[in-house]
Every structure is written in C-alpha cells, then in structure tokens.
Design a protein around this motif. Structure first.
Motif, short mmCIF file in Angstrom:
data_model
loop_
_atom_site.label_atom_id
_atom_site.label_comp_id
_atom_site.label_asym_id
_atom_site.label_seq_id
_atom_site.Cartn_x
_atom_site.Cartn_y
_atom_site.Cartn_z
N TRP A 56 60.19 104.58 37.24
CA TRP A 56 58.79 104.99 37.13
C TRP A 56 58.17 104.40 35.85
N TRP A 57 58.71 103.27 35.44
CA TRP A 57 58.23 102.67 34.20
C TRP A 57 57.08 101.71 34.46
N GLU A 62 56.87 101.35 28.22
CA GLU A 62 58.01 101.49 29.14
C GLU A 62 58.10 100.30 30.10
N GLY A 90 54.27 109.52 35.18
CA GLY A 90 55.19 109.83 34.10
C GLY A 90 56.28 110.78 34.54
N GLN A 113 66.56 104.27 38.27
CA GLN A 113 66.53 105.05 37.04
C GLN A 113 66.84 106.50 37.37
N HIS A 115 68.01 110.34 35.20
CA HIS A 115 68.41 110.97 33.94
C HIS A 115 69.87 111.40 33.99
N HIS A 168 66.21 108.94 24.47
CA HIS A 168 64.86 109.30 24.00
C HIS A 168 64.92 110.65 23.30
N TRP A 216 54.81 118.32 33.81
CA TRP A 216 56.06 118.20 33.06
C TRP A 216 55.80 118.13 31.55
N TRP A 273 50.63 111.21 30.40
CA TRP A 273 51.02 111.16 28.99
C TRP A 273 50.46 109.94 28.26
N VAL A 326 66.74 112.87 26.04
CA VAL A 326 66.30 112.42 27.37
C VAL A 326 66.97 111.07 27.56
N LYS A 362 60.78 100.14 24.43
CA LYS A 362 60.72 101.41 25.17
C LYS A 362 60.41 102.60 24.26
N HIS A 398 63.16 116.91 31.59
CA HIS A 398 63.57 115.58 32.04
C HIS A 398 64.97 115.60 32.65
C1 GAL Z 1 60.82 110.27 31.16
C2 GAL Z 1 61.70 109.07 31.01
C3 GAL Z 1 61.17 108.17 29.96
C4 GAL Z 1 59.70 107.90 30.15
C5 GAL Z 1 58.92 109.15 30.46
C6 GAL Z 1 57.47 108.93 30.81
O1 GAL Z 1 61.29 111.09 32.18
O2 GAL Z 1 63.00 109.48 30.66
O3 GAL Z 1 61.89 106.98 29.96
O4 GAL Z 1 59.55 106.96 31.13
O5 GAL Z 1 59.52 109.87 31.48
O6 GAL Z 1 57.32 108.23 32.01
#
Ligand code: GAL
Length: 440
Positions: A56-57, A62, A90, A113, A115, A168, A216, A273, A326, A362, A398
């Motif tokens: 989702w980057w 990102e 996001g 991707q 988590h 993160h 979120w 965000w 994260v 990133k 996350h």
């Molecule tokens: C998080 C992810 C980050 C960043 C963020 C906003 O869940 O771990 O890498 O992409 O979302 O999209």
C-alpha cells in the motif's frame, strides 16, 4: 511502576513465539557466518518474466522507498518486469481487503507487504497460505544480521515466514520547526495541551493535524496514549487480552483523546496521514501524531524539508523509553506465479544494500543491524540508538500485537468515538471486542 518489559515480552506481545521452535543451532550459525546477506545467490541475472509486488505504498516517501527497491532489483535482474500492484490507502486500509479477496481466490501476487506478528501469522500462516522461507533466511545469513527479536516475530512453528524490510516507530509527534520557533516541544500530555492552546491563540486555528480516513490514525492515538498512561508492561498485557479496556487508564486515554479533537482540522475524516503531514509541512498545523513514515513524507517533498531544521520530532508525549514497533515484511505466498523471481525479491529486501537504499527514503530504520548509519538522517540515527535500548512494544494499530479482526474493530469503534466522544461507550465496546478476539 510496571515491571520493565523484556525483549521476550515484546516477542510474546506479537503473538509469534507461541509454537516457535527457535532456529540458530550450530548448522544455522555456521551458514550465517558464511553468508554475506547479498542478493547474488538467487538466479544471478538469469531470471525472466515478471514480478508482481503488492503493497500500500503509494504516498510520498513510502512510494520512493519502494521504487528504490525496484531499482536495485532490476540492477540485479534486468530481464524481470516488475509490476507494482500497490493499492492506495494508508496502513493498508484498502489494500488488505483486495489482498484477502485475491488470496481466497488463489490469485496471490508474487510477494506482498505484511506486518510482522499477528497480521502475518494469524492471517496467512495459520491459514496455510504462505510458504516457509527458512532456507532463504539461512542462505542469506540473516541470523547474524537481523536481531533475534525480529526473527521471532516472523517465525511460527519453527519456520520463518517473511523477511523484515525495516522497523518503523509508531510513537512519534512531528512538528514544523518554523512554526514552533523557540518553544519547546511537549514531553507530557499537559504540555501538549498547553502548546496547542498557545498556538491556537496565536492564530494556528487547527494546530494538531489529523487525517483519519480509515480511523487507524486514531488507533495510533489510542495505543500511544495507553502506553503513556500505563507504561509498556500495562500496554502489552492489555493488548494480549490480559487487562481490561474499561480500566481507568484506558478511559483517561480516551478522555485525553476527546480533548485533542478540539484542536484538529475539521475535515479530518476525508484526509489520510499524508495529507495531514502536508498541513504540518505547509505550516497550517503545528503537530501531527504519526509513525516515522511521516519523516519519509517530509524529506521527499520538493523542496525537501530537512530533519531538525524544517521539521522535528519527539516521542509521543509520555512514552519516552518505549518504542512502538511497526515492522514491514515481505513473504512468499503459496502458488506465487513467479516463485524464483519472488525469492530473488526477498533477497533484495533483506540485503544490506536493499535496506540501505530503502529505509532512508521510507523514514524507517533498517531491520538489519549492519547497515552503515551514514546513509541516515539524524532523526533516524537517534531512533537507531533508542531502538537498541528502549522497551519495544508491538503496534496493535499496525497489526503486530493483535489479530486483524481486533484491529479493524478498534478502528470502527474509534471512528464512532471521533464523532460522539462517548468515553464509556468506547471503553465498553473495546472491551467486548478484546473478549471476542484477544486470547487471554
Ligand atoms: C503502515 C506501514 C508503513 C506505512 C504506513 C502508512 O501500516 O507499516 O510502512 O506505509 O502504514 O501507509
């Protein structure tokens, strides 16, 4: 004062240790000692066809980090056509649903991707949708490059299931240094309130930027606030289903959150965000509470904002000494259409070079500990230091600390809370979802 959280507690919080037989016996260590973590062992430049990478980057910073990984991959495998299947939103607010549909239909991307922790294990590994990547991990010598705590949260039943790309930090408050001027950034909730009031009276109408699309981001307020009010041990127990969300410390947190809403931009439900970070960048807001992907956002702007000159950060007020982690990882779905290309991708993601090129863009710090720090800005260097000594707590918002069905229920509850500010109703709703989804 709560007992200090050990690294082992962190692993337990992410739910991955149960059932994990730890690797790293003599043979693995020997391999690790021989491995250099480079990407050269997978197919060299002989790979062809395509490689579909799902994430989702798509936001500033990102998406640049992702592009850096693609570039490195194509330097090593120039005949492979990379298909960027990123879905905007996001924290995967849209992407995760798309991925679920594809996985259920046995149409996986080559790699996606995910988590570390529950999002990986509870969703995909237990459902038998992933291929173990233990041998790739060993080939790359990752035991000697990636801390065992991180290995443990991508491990389950004695195997490794994904490669961490980064770490993160979720508990951070970002600010525009030109707007802040000579004032000190807040270190407690009371100081934050004082600062918000001061800047509001100086004409910064909505000093706390929020983009709550998907909710979120409000879940990050909640987990950071719970960490501030309860400490890491309390936090961990609560998100493991061993506490109660109707406890006074949670209600205090919700009460504080209700106060924060008085200072946010009224259009927050329509922003994500990155747009909220944009309000800070433009000086329309002073602060935003966000993970350090916001740093990736600020430094990717044209002209770029310089860390500690144009923008700065402090840990979320009241959480000094704790690091909300994260961890973005990539795994190998069963039935990946271009399996060899996907394995080569994992090797790029986990390589020293990959982590050195990806993470500065990133906003995160590398998962590997052998990446030279010189490529990183001063905030990342500070975070690298703190990561070594802080208490690590996995993020629930996350997907690491709690399973996705809990995290998404929390998002819904907090979306309602943002409208009605009903502390008791939110606390009770959270507790009922904790009873439903968090094993005690
Ligand atoms: C998080 C992810 C980050 C960043 C963020 C906003 O869940 O771990 O890498 O992409 O979302 O999209």
């Amino acid at each position: 004062m709560a007992a200090p959280l050990t690294r082992r507690d962190f692993v337990r919080g992410s739910g991955a240790l149960a059932g994990a037989v730890l690797l790293g016996g003599g043979a693995a260590e020997l391999l690790a000692a021989c491995g250099n973590g480079s990407t050269s062992s997978s197919g060299g430049g002989n790979l062809t066809g395509s490689l579909e990478i799902f994430s989702w980057w798509t936001g500033p910073g990102e998406k640049d980090g992702l592009a850096a990984l693609f570039q490195l991959y194509n330097q090593q495998h120039s005949q492979v056509k990379i298909v960027n299947a990123a879905v905007a939103g996001g924290a995967g607010s849209q992407a995760k649903a798309v991925l679920t549909t594809r996985m259920q239909a046995n149409q996986p991307p080559d790699s996606f991707q995910v988590h570390a922790g529950q999002e990986l294990t509870a969703t995909w590994v237990k459902a038998n949708k992933m291929e173990a990547i233990t041998s790739t991990w060993k080939d790359m010598g990752l035991d000697s490059a990636i801390p065992k705590d991180l290995k443990d949260i991508v491990s389950y039943n004695g195997d490794v299931w994904s490669i961490p790309a980064n770490v993160h930090r979720g508990n951070a408050l970002w600010f525009n240094l030109h707007t802040l001027g000579n004032a000190s950034p807040p270190t407690t909730f009371d100081e934050l309130m004082t600062s918000l009031n001061t800047f509001k009276s100086k004409g910064v109408q909505h000093p706390l930027a929020l983009g709550s699309q998907g909710n979120w981001q409000i879940a990050m307020w909640l987990e950071n606030g719970i960490l501030a009010n309860g400490g890491p041990d309390y936090y961990n127990k609560l998100f493991q289903g061993k506490g109660s969300f109707t406890d006074a410390k949670v209600k205090d947190t919700l009460t504080q959150m209700a106060q924060l809403f008085d200072f946010v931009n009224p259009d927050h439900t329509t922003l994500d965000w990155d747009a909220a970070s944009g309000l800070v960048a433009k000086g329309q807001a002073l602060y935003t509470i966000m993970g350090d992907w916001a740093k990736g956002y600020f430094t990717s702007l044209t002209p770029a904002m310089a860390p500690n000159q144009d923008f700065g950060t402090v840990v979320h007020p009241g959480t000094k000494g704790s690091y909300v982690t994260v961890v973005d990882t990539f795994g190998l779905p069963k039935g990946a259409p271009h399996r060899d290309n996907a394995v080569a991708w994992l090797k790029v993601v986990g390589s020293e070079q990959g982590q050195e090129q990806f993470n500065p863009k990133k906003g995160s710090i590398p998962a590997r500990t052998d990446v030279p720090t010189s490529a990183f800005d001063p905030i990342a260097q500070q975070f690298m230091q703190e990561f070594k000594t802080d208490k690590l707590v996995p993020s629930s918002a996350h997907g690491s600390a709690t399973p996705p069905n809990f995290s998404s229920a929390v998002n819904d509850i907090l979306g309602q809370f943002a409208q009605n500010k009903d502390v008791n109703a939110a606390a009770q709703a959270l507790q009922s979802k904790a009873q439903q989804f968090l094993a005690s």
